[in-house]
Design an enzyme around this catalytic site. Structure first.
Site, PDB file in Angstrom:
ATOM      1  N   CYS A 228       0.833  -1.210   0.000  1.00  0.00           N
ATOM      2  CA  CYS A 228       0.000   0.000   0.000  1.00  0.00           C
ATOM      3  C   CYS A 228       0.868   1.261   0.000  1.00  0.00           C
ATOM      4  CB  CYS A 228      -0.872   0.033   1.253  1.00  0.00           C
ATOM      5  SG  CYS A 228      -2.153  -1.210   1.325  1.00  0.00           S
TER       6      CYS A 228
ATOM      7  N   GLU B 141       0.652   3.810   1.968  1.00  0.00           N
ATOM      8  CA  GLU B 141       1.036   4.236   3.318  1.00  0.00           C
ATOM      9  C   GLU B 141       2.299   3.520   3.783  1.00  0.00           C
ATOM     10  OE1 GLU B 141      -1.821   3.209   2.175  1.00  0.00           O
ATOM     11  OE2 GLU B 141      -3.530   4.072   3.233  1.00  0.00           O
TER      12      GLU B 141
ATOM     13  N   CYS C  63      -5.806   0.577   5.175  1.00  0.00           N
ATOM     14  CA  CYS C  63      -6.152  -0.816   5.507  1.00  0.00           C
ATOM     15  C   CYS C  63      -5.634  -1.153   6.909  1.00  0.00           C
ATOM     16  CB  CYS C  63      -5.583  -1.775   4.460  1.00  0.00           C
ATOM     17  SG  CYS C  63      -3.841  -2.161   4.695  1.00  0.00           S
TER      18      CYS C  63
HETATM   19  N1  THU Z   1      -4.429   0.441  -1.090  1.00  0.00           N
HETATM   20  C1  THU Z   1      -3.552   1.354  -0.600  1.00  0.00           C
HETATM   21  O1  THU Z   1      -2.492   1.600  -1.169  1.00  0.00           O
HETATM   22  N2  THU Z   1      -3.879   1.987   0.556  1.00  0.00           N
HETATM   23  C2  THU Z   1      -5.062   1.867   1.195  1.00  0.00           C
HETATM   24  O2  THU Z   1      -5.266   2.537   2.183  1.00  0.00           O
HETATM   25  C3  THU Z   1      -6.081   0.935   0.692  1.00  0.00           C
HETATM   26  C4  THU Z   1      -5.661   0.074  -0.428  1.00  0.00           C
HETATM   27  C5  THU Z   1      -4.107  -0.201  -2.369  1.00  0.00           C
HETATM   28  C6  THU Z   1      -3.709  -1.642  -2.309  1.00  0.00           C
HETATM   29  C7  THU Z   1      -4.075  -2.097  -3.704  1.00  0.00           C
HETATM   30  O3  THU Z   1      -3.029  -1.786  -4.590  1.00  0.00           O
HETATM   31  C8  THU Z   1      -5.266  -1.258  -4.072  1.00  0.00           C
HETATM   32  O4  THU Z   1      -5.241  -0.149  -3.215  1.00  0.00           O
HETATM   33  C9  THU Z   1      -6.602  -1.965  -3.959  1.00  0.00           C
HETATM   34  O5  THU Z   1      -6.749  -2.571  -2.737  1.00  0.00           O
END
Ligand code: THU
Length: 134
Positions: free
Chosen positions: A54, A56, A91
């Protein structure tokens, strides 16, 4: 001094680097360290899906690997390709990484650079498991 709006704008710029060919969900983050430096990150997906990271955590791991250990705030901007969601919540895994390095009042900014809200980490991850539990 980086203010909240500037941090949101940095997150939006970082979102431009998102590698998300599978979900088409693009996320950017900008993490303000106590040192005053800002570390940005985007989500980086992989054909082997669990290898995805992600936005973050990209930002946190960049900062920690540069020696940072104390943080003030993170801005998160995300949404489907071509859209900005009103509220892209971090997440659970990213919240846990925040809890490793940040105090309860660590500020999490969610929304768009035009309209966003601030939440303390404590509100997004109550009863967290930390080093105190070991
Ligand atoms: N994702 C993030 O980068 N941060 C979040 O807070 C939620 C989800 C990304 C992971 C994945 O690449 C995509 O969003 C879909 O889940």
């Amino acid at each position: 001094m980086t203010d909240d709006r500037e941090l949101m704008q940095a997150a939006q710029r970082a979102r431009g680097n998102s590698h998300s060919p599978y979900s088409h969900f693009r996320v950017g983050a900008a993490l303000l360290a106590k040192s005053g430096k800002v570390y940005t990150g985007c989500n980086i997906e992989n054909a082997a899906f669990p290898a995805t990271v992600c936005a973050e955590r990209t930002a946190f791991f960049k900062a920690v690997s540069e020696g940072e250990r104390e943080f003030e705030a993170i801005a998160i901007v995300g949404g489907k390709e071509g859209e900005t969601s009103d509220f892209c919540a971090p997440c659970g895994v990213c919240r846990q990484v925040m809890a490793e390095f940040c105090r309860k009042d660590f500020k999490i900014l969610l929304g768009s650079p035009e309209k966003f809200e601030a939440y303390p980490l404590e509100a997004l991850l109550p009863f967290s498991f930390t080093e105190k539990d070991l």
